[in-house]
Design a protein around this motif. Structure first.
Motif, mmCIF file in Angstrom:
data_model
loop_
_atom_site.group_PDB
_atom_site.id
_atom_site.type_symbol
_atom_site.label_atom_id
_atom_site.label_comp_id
_atom_site.label_asym_id
_atom_site.label_seq_id
_atom_site.Cartn_x
_atom_site.Cartn_y
_atom_site.Cartn_z
ATOM 1 N N GLN A 19 0.829 -1.198 0.000
ATOM 2 C CA GLN A 19 0.000 0.000 0.000
ATOM 3 C C GLN A 19 0.877 1.269 0.000
ATOM 4 O O GLN A 19 1.950 1.302 0.591
ATOM 5 C CB GLN A 19 -0.934 -0.003 1.222
ATOM 6 N N THR A 44 0.627 5.506 0.686
ATOM 7 C CA THR A 44 -0.231 6.477 1.365
ATOM 8 C C THR A 44 0.365 7.879 1.216
ATOM 9 O O THR A 44 1.518 8.053 0.789
ATOM 10 C CB THR A 44 -0.364 6.141 2.860
ATOM 11 N N HIS A 72 3.706 8.621 2.924
ATOM 12 C CA HIS A 72 4.992 8.204 2.363
ATOM 13 C C HIS A 72 5.777 9.392 1.796
ATOM 14 O O HIS A 72 7.014 9.339 1.752
ATOM 15 C CB HIS A 72 4.784 7.164 1.258
ATOM 16 N N LEU A 82 5.165 0.778 6.437
ATOM 17 C CA LEU A 82 3.850 1.312 6.088
ATOM 18 C C LEU A 82 3.310 0.700 4.802
ATOM 19 O O LEU A 82 2.095 0.697 4.578
ATOM 20 C CB LEU A 82 3.917 2.838 5.947
ATOM 21 N N THR A 83 4.188 0.191 3.947
ATOM 22 C CA THR A 83 3.711 -0.402 2.681
ATOM 23 C C THR A 83 3.222 -1.833 2.867
ATOM 24 O O THR A 83 2.641 -2.408 1.939
ATOM 25 C CB THR A 83 4.839 -0.410 1.636
ATOM 26 N N GLU A 98 -6.912 0.073 10.921
ATOM 27 C CA GLU A 98 -6.964 1.075 9.854
ATOM 28 C C GLU A 98 -7.227 2.447 10.466
ATOM 29 O O GLU A 98 -8.100 2.610 11.321
ATOM 30 C CB GLU A 98 -8.048 0.714 8.847
ATOM 31 N N ILE A 127 -5.328 4.050 6.157
ATOM 32 C CA ILE A 127 -4.055 3.334 6.095
ATOM 33 C C ILE A 127 -4.133 2.156 7.048
ATOM 34 O O ILE A 127 -4.540 2.293 8.216
ATOM 35 C CB ILE A 127 -2.880 4.245 6.494
#
Length: 567
Positions: A2, A4, A7, A54-55, A128, A132
């Motif tokens: 993912q 966002t 990033h 975060l990904t 979430e 995110i």
């Protein structure tokens, strides 16, 4: 995987710290660059690991990358302390053994999440927020220990800089550099405190660490922080032997080093105006002076010492006048040494002059012994031989005359040799002139000559008595030796500028008036040729002048001028 909106700042921060790390590596000889390089590299690692975390939408992958963030911010905090030690001029504490001890907790705590994961992440789950998917967990005991260690490192680094900053902040200069260091080191702590009170699961710490790296890099390479080294300057300010005052625009002392606090009679100069400390410092036109100002300062102990004060203006970051620095160097001993050297130089010059005069007299004595005394000796020997051959008494009289002349010459040579003609003020005194004239007349051999004086009854002369009497005696004898009786010798004063000695004899031809002062010159058969030479030398020793002219009666007149006469 993912992507966002968050990033973008993470990638930007990581990219900036990476580029600055490359630049720092190329400038690693710059003071403070090595510790900054560590901060930048581990800040970059923190941004990368958290950005990748975060990904990851899965719990397992996100947890792995979370564990990789721990060594990043732990070792970044270690390098914060190393940077602070350099900034505060404590490089001597940075040794290999101490760095290993400092880094040891970071190494152990970086391993703990892998060997004892449940002590770090508890109740792990994915949640979430703001669209995110984020890793969420409860803090385990080891996680609390890791955060506590990081905060301890951060507070130590921040405290080192803050202590030195508040010691020097009163001067008010280099504030931009100092505040940038304080803000940079304090930013991760500030962000952590803010995040503790807001319901945001996104970690702001990577951004704060990256921002700190950027701020410190700008401070070093843009503002030349370690070229300025405010803390080092402060230490010099505290421990330098010279007194240093920092004076505000209103003329009041806003800072003083320990040496300056001992300079003034009324104690600590802080918050006092310059005019109450020393008025000469206020009256001085500093802008027009290139040389230090000399002043005398009375200490609280009662001792007064001599100082040279120098002034330098201080401008702030916007070139506005902020304060003045006065530097006081104690030159008391230096002045004493200079005076002693000058006195020794004067004594050496006087000794050299005395030796030169003695050598000159020795040369004269040698010339007289080898030449001038040879004539009367030859004459005596000739008449002695004649007296032996002829037995006539008149030849013995010639021998006696020659001996008398030699005795006179020897006496006058001894006068020249023994009399010191280098006079100073202590050698002068006020001498009544007429009594001394009469005494000199009675001492000199003047035959049937008569003395006449034209001297005011209260007339006195500033002179050396012995030399002045010798001058008069030689002038009297000169008049008697070169004239037949009856002869009158007159001594008188000249308009408060000097005195004269004249006679009514045959006088001295004008073409011979310069030669008469040469040693050995005489026109009398029984003269030594040294009387007037002695007169001129003794006159010169007083700082006077002498010249020969003709008296009203056609005789010789000796005028001595530049004399201090009290009448």
């Amino acid at each position: 995987m993912q992507w966002t909106f968050f990033h973008f700042p993470i990638v930007l921060g990581g990219l900036l710290t990476l580029l600055l790390a490359v630049y720092t590596l190329s400038s690693r000889e710059t003071r403070g660059a090595q510790s900054l390089l560590g901060i930048l590299l581990f800040s970059t690692l923190y941004s990368v690991t958290y950005g990748v975390q975060l990904t990851q939408p899965s719990e397992t992958a996100s947890l792995v990358w979370s564990r990789l963030t721990f060594p990043a911010f732990l070792f970044a905090a270690v390098f914060y302390i190393l940077f602070a030690l350099e900034y505060t001029n404590r490089e001597g504490l940075i040794t290999t053994s101490r760095v290993l001890v400092l880094a040891f907790p970071a190494v152990i705590l970086s391993i703990v999440p892998w060997v004892w994961p449940s002590s770090v992440h508890q109740n792990v789950r994915m949640d979430e927020q703001l669209g995110i998917t984020l890793l969420r967990f409860d803090f385990g005991e080891a996680y609390v220990l890791i955060l506590s260690t990081v905060f301890i490192y951060l507070f130590v680094a921040l405290g080192l800089v803050a202590v030195e900053f508040f010691r020097s902040i009163r001067v008010g200069v280099f504030r931009k550099q100092q505040l940038s260091i304080l803000f940079g080191l304090g930013l991760p702590v500030l962000v952590a405190l803010i995040q503790a009170f807001i319901p945001l699961q996104l970690a702001l710490a990577p951004l704060s660490f990256a921002a700190t790296g950027v701020i410190l890099a700008v401070a070093i390479f843009r503002f030349e922080l370690f070229e300025v080294v405010p803390v080092a300057r402060q230490r010099v300010f505290q421990y330098v032997d010279a007194g240093v005052l920092v004076v505000g625009p209103d003329g009041r002392v806003i800072d003083a080093n320990p040496a300056a606090q001992r300079l003034f009679e009324n104690g600590n100069p802080l918050n006092q105006s310059l005019d109450t400390l020393n008025a000469s410092l206020v009256d001085t036109d500093w802008d027009d002076r290139q040389k230090p100002v000399r002043c005398e300062l009375s200490h609280a102990s009662g001792e007064t010492r001599i100082y040279e004060a120098e002034r330098a203006p201080i401008f702030d970051d916007y070139d506005q006048f902020n304060a003045s620095v006065l530097l006081f160097n104690d030159v008391t001993e230096l002045d004493a040494q200079k005076q002693e050297l000058e006195q020794q130089r004067d004594e050496l010059e006087e000794t050299t002059a005395q030796l030169e005069r003695k050598n000159e007299r020795l040369d004269r004595f040698t010339g007289v012994v080898s030449h001038d005394l040879r004539n009367p000796l030859n004459m005596a020997q000739t008449y002695l031989d004649l007296s032996r051959e002829q037995g006539q008494a008149e030849h013995f009289e010639k021998v006696a005359d020659a001996h008398d002349r030699m005795e006179t010459m020897i006496d006058e040579l001894l006068t020249l040799a023994r009399t010191e003609t280098a006079l100073d003020e202590a050698d002068f005194e006020s001498i009544p002139l007429e009594p001394l004239v009469e005494e000199a007349w009675n001492t000199a051999s003047t035959g049937g000559a008569t003395l006449k004086t034209d001297i005011p009854w209260n007339c006195s002369i500033e002179a050396n008595e012995n030399l002045l009497q010798n001058i008069l005696e030689n002038l009297f004898r000169n008049a008697a030796d070169h004239n037949e009786p009856p002869l009158t010798v007159t001594v008188g004063t000249m308009d408060d500028d000097g005195f004269y000695v004249e006679d009514d004899g045959t006088g001295i031809p004008e073409e011979n008036r310069t030669e008469v002062f040469e040693h050995g010159y005489t026109t009398a058969g029984t003269g030594s040729g040294f009387g007037l030479s002695i007169v001129q030398e003794f006159v010169t020793a007083h700082g006077w002048a002498i010249r020969v002219t003709e008296s009203n009666d056609g005789g010789a007149r000796f005028e001595i001028t530049a004399v201090t006469i009290d009448a």
